[in-house]
Structure formats: C-alpha cells, structure tokens
Scaffold this motif. Structure first.
Motif, PDB file in Angstrom:
ATOM      1  N   PHE A  62       1.100   4.039  -2.848  1.00 49.88           N
ATOM      2  CA  PHE A  62       0.856   5.429  -2.471  1.00 49.88           C
ATOM      3  C   PHE A  62       1.949   6.328  -3.028  1.00 49.88           C
ATOM      4  O   PHE A  62       1.674   7.405  -3.570  1.00 49.88           O
ATOM      5  CB  PHE A  62       0.804   5.528  -0.947  1.00 49.88           C
ATOM      6  N   MET A  67      -4.869   2.958  -1.194  1.00 48.36           N
ATOM      7  CA  MET A  67      -3.762   3.886  -0.949  1.00 48.36           C
ATOM      8  C   MET A  67      -3.519   4.817  -2.139  1.00 48.36           C
ATOM      9  O   MET A  67      -3.174   5.984  -1.950  1.00 48.36           O
ATOM     10  CB  MET A  67      -2.504   3.102  -0.614  1.00 48.36           C
ATOM     11  N   GLY A  69       0.806  -1.208   0.000  1.00 47.85           N
ATOM     12  CA  GLY A  69       0.000   0.000   0.000  1.00 47.85           C
ATOM     13  C   GLY A  69       0.840   1.259   0.000  1.00 47.85           C
ATOM     14  O   GLY A  69       0.565   2.213  -0.731  1.00 47.85           O
ATOM     15  N   LEU A  70       1.885   1.293   0.819  1.00 51.17           N
ATOM     16  CA  LEU A  70       2.739   2.475   0.893  1.00 51.17           C
ATOM     17  C   LEU A  70       3.527   2.679  -0.402  1.00 51.17           C
ATOM     18  O   LEU A  70       3.708   3.811  -0.853  1.00 51.17           O
ATOM     19  CB  LEU A  70       3.694   2.346   2.075  1.00 51.17           C
ATOM     20  N   GLY A  95       5.666   8.588   1.896  1.00 48.17           N
ATOM     21  CA  GLY A  95       5.141   7.236   1.779  1.00 48.17           C
ATOM     22  C   GLY A  95       6.219   6.246   1.389  1.00 48.17           C
ATOM     23  O   GLY A  95       6.274   5.123   1.915  1.00 48.17           O
TER      24      GLY A  95
END
Length: 456
Positions: free
Chosen positions: A278, A408, A274-275, A440
């Motif tokens: 992002f 994200m 997810g990061l 992120g």
C-alpha cells in the motif's frame, strides 16, 4: 503475481520440456512484465490527452482487481480443460485489452481496456507456476523459476524508461499497440508445446470453483471502495459501506483468520505485506504524475526514477539473501522491521522532494532508500510467511501473498486517484496522497511487532 488456488493435477512431467516452451513462456512473462512496469510512466500523458484526471486512480485499480479474478479463472480453466486452453484464453484477453487501451478515445474506455488487460494478465501471471509444475522435471524447476524471476528484472530496470522514450518519440498508444505483434509471435512458442505435450490429469473435484465467488466478491467489493472514495455525492457513503463489508466478508475465505487484527504469525506477515505494498507501490502509482505536474519532469526523467526503483529493489533482494545466508531465519523479524523503517524514511524524503520542500535530487535519494528497504524487508517477510506453514501449503500461501498485495495496491491507487480528482490545488492533493501512503508505511510497525522467531 501469484494465484489463489492449487496447481492443477498432472501426470508425470516429461523428462525434458521442449526448449520452445521455455522460450515462449519467458517471452510472455517479459511482455506482461514490461506492460506492468511501463504503464505508470505514461499514465500522466494518457490522462492529459483523454482529459481523464478524475479516473486516474481507476487506470491502476481496474487492472489490479481484475487480475486477481483472472488468476482464479485461469486456474479453473487449466484444471477443468487444459493448460493450453487456459494460456490461449489469457493471451487473447490480454491482447484484446491492449488494443482497447491503445485505441481509447476517452478515459473511461482506457480504464475498460485496463480492466480487460488485467483479466488476461492475472492468468498469464499464474501460468509459469502451473506450467513449471506440470511440464518440467523436478531437477529443472528451480532453474526455470529463477529464469522467470529474471524475466521480471529486465522490465523493472528498463521498462519505464523505454515506455517514456516510445511515448515521446511516437505516442503513448504505441506502448500498448506495439506489444500486440510481439505477443502474437511469442504465443505459438508457448501454446503449441502445451497442446502437443502430455495432457494433465483431470481433477475429479471442484478445483478452484469454490474460490470463484469469493475472488469475484473481493474484486467487486474493493472496486466499490475505490469508487466510493472517488465520488463526491451521497452514493459514496453507501459504496464505502457495502465495499468495506464485502472486503471483510470475502477475506475470510481467501485469507487466514486474524488478518485485520494482526494476529501473530502468518496473519501478521500477510498484513505487513499488504501495508508495505500500500505504501510503496501506492506511491509509485501517482509519483510520475506528481513529478510531471509539480516539478516539471518529462516522462523520460520520471521513467529514470522508476528504473532506479526497480534496480534498488533488486539490490535489496540480493542484500536480503546474503543476510539470510549469514544470519539465518532468527534474524528475519529484525530485517523486516529495519526494512519497514527504511520505507518510512525513504517515502518521507521522496515526498518532501516531490512537493518542492527539498532539492530535486532528494527525490532520487529517497526513492533509492525506500526501494532498497523494500527489497530487504519484503523478501524477509515472504520467507517468514513461508516458514510459518508446512511445505505442502506453499502454493496456497503464494496466492495469499499475491492477493493481499493486489488488494492493498488497488485501494492505495484508488485513494491517490480520488484525492487527485477531488482536491485542489494539485499540490495539496499530492501532499495528502503521500500522507496516506506514509501512514500505511508507519502502520507496518504494528504487524512487524507480532513477528517473532518462535512463529517462523
């Protein structure tokens, strides 16, 4: 895109699926992939023509969040009706969204069109996996999955460039309207074989109905966060509080425990995915606009950059596969950490070039490094996540991987759009947007340290 529920139950697959089904399925994937890759290139012109810079982030976030819910709905329809019905509904919704977006007379209508597109695209993104499972024999499934992956490759390489050329030669509206007749030609090839083939066995349970509420709640909650970031009034704080609470609550149903505290193993792998999404895909959402407004690049020149990104991501995936073959599963955590470090470095170089602190060529060099590193680290992380579960849980994991990415990236696009809408001058807004995505990328170090060979 993945899905968040199990594939529909099915009878024994046919010995050999019709060739028209494979051709139609791949054409549909090509169309959805082209639209997904192309829109980012023409968004600066859309926002300029419709005077809608304040809703720039929503053009991406609305599509992504509705696609999350659309994937769940299509699975329920396939489970309780048929794959043919699910495919038909998704195709009609996607075509309607293309027409609305192409004919939009305001940015709000364009965002609405993108939302409708997302509902259809979510279902169409999940369709290949359900069709391949239900209609193809075991020995043919790997070949079809490889073909579906390849169908995403071509739009990633040339989609942004073609979209910019179409917008320059005619209009950005042609990018949307031009796909409708192609979709009309491809749809019968996909739907008719599903209608005439063996029917899937009906599921006796609730299917994915129990996930409809959490999926809708997650999409609405994330949407509240995006809108709260965009608004300058007192309602913003309420939306952020409600949205953040809603995301935390619904995540418990859709993701494993410990996701947001980077628990070792699968939760850390999902958080890292997810990061990373992002960071890189969030920057991708506003990069063409930044290059157009700050460095004076045309849409075609910006399209070249995004095509470079698609090619180098693919190259990174190939490099990762070779490293996996030579070094095995034990080296995955190291590859992931190196890949994440490369994303940080590449994004930093890209940001400095885009903001004018370094020569323009450094933008291309930075984006090359970032996307190459993404191909290595992202795919290694996916393999790590797959290794953390039993084989029979792979279907559920594919949905979790897709949903954390969608969530994200939608938030990242919303943050970038909010900064562009509220901060002046634009140079400062883009600097802050890059700063957020870089943060992120740096934060991926935290879950990356929780990945160990023992967990894999």
């Amino acid at each position: 895109m993945g899905r968040v529920l199990a594939l529909p139950a099915c009878s024994d697959p046919s010995p050999s699926a019709p060739r028209t089904l494979g051709a139609g399925l791949l054409l549909v994937v090509l169309i959805v992939a082209f639209e997904s890759m192309a829109v980012g290139t023409v968004l600066p012109r859309v926002a300029g023509d419709l005077h809608g810079l304040s809703l720039y982030g929503w053009a991406s976030s609305a599509f992504l969040l509705s696609s999350l819910f659309g994937a769940v709905v299509s699975g329920v329809v396939a489970d309780r009706r048929s794959l043919a019905t699910s495919a038909s509904v998704s195709l009609l919704i996607f075509a309607a969204g293309l027409m609305v977006a192409g004919g939009a007379t305001s940015m709000l209508l364009f965002v609405l069109g993108r939302l409708v597109q997302g509902l259809g695209a979510g279902g169409l993104g999940a369709l290949p996996f359900a069709v391949i499972t239900a209609r193809y024999p075991e020995h043919a499934r790997a070949r079809m999955l490889a073909a579906v992956s390849s169908a995403w490759l071509i739009p990633a390489l040339v989609g942004p460039l073609i979209a910019s050329l179409i917008a320059d030669a005619w209009s950005w509206r042609a990018v949307f309207w031009g796909l409708v007749p192609v979709l009309a030609l491809a749809s019968p090839l996909c739907v008719l074989p599903l209608r005439s083939g063996p029917r899937e066995a009906a599921s006796g349970g609730r299917g994915g109905l129990e996930l409809l509420g959490p999926a809708l709640g997650l999409a609405l909650s994330a949407g509240a966060v995006v809108e709260g970031l965009r608004r300058p009034d007192l309602l913003a704080a309420l939306l952020l509080a409600l949205g953040g609470g809603g995301v935390a609550l619904t995540s418990r149903r859709l993701f494993p425990p410990g996701l947001w505290r980077f628990a070792p193993g699968l939760p850390a792998a999902l958080a890292l995915r997810g990061l990373a999404a992002f960071a890189l895909l969030g920057a991708n959402a506003f990069l063409p606009l930044a290059l157009h407004d700050l460095r004076g690049l045309s849409l075609t020149q910006a399209g070249w950059l995004l095509s470079v990104g698609g090619a180098t991501w693919t190259l990174g995936s190939w490099v990762q596969a070779q490293l996996e073959r030579r070094s095995g599963a034990a080296s995955r955590p190291v590859r992931i950490r190196v890949g994440m470090a490369g994303i940080v470095l590449g994004l930093l170089v890209t940001a400095l070039g885009t903001l004018g602190h370094t020569p323009l060529w450094s933008v291309y060099a930075g984006w090359f490094v970032a996307c190459l590193s993404m191909g290595v680290g992202y795919n290694s992380n996916s393999l790590f996540a797959l290794g953390a579960l039993a084989p029979e849980e792979a279907g559920r994991l594919s949905g979790q991987l897709a949903n954390i990415e969608v969530l994200m990236v939608a938030v990242a696009a919303g943050v970038g759009g909010a900064l562009i809408a509220r901060v002046e001058p634009l140079g400062t807004a883009f600097a802050l947007a890059f700063g957020v995505t870089l943060l992120g990328a740096v934060l991926t170090a935290l879950p990356a340290l929780r990945l160990t060979p023992k967990s894999g």
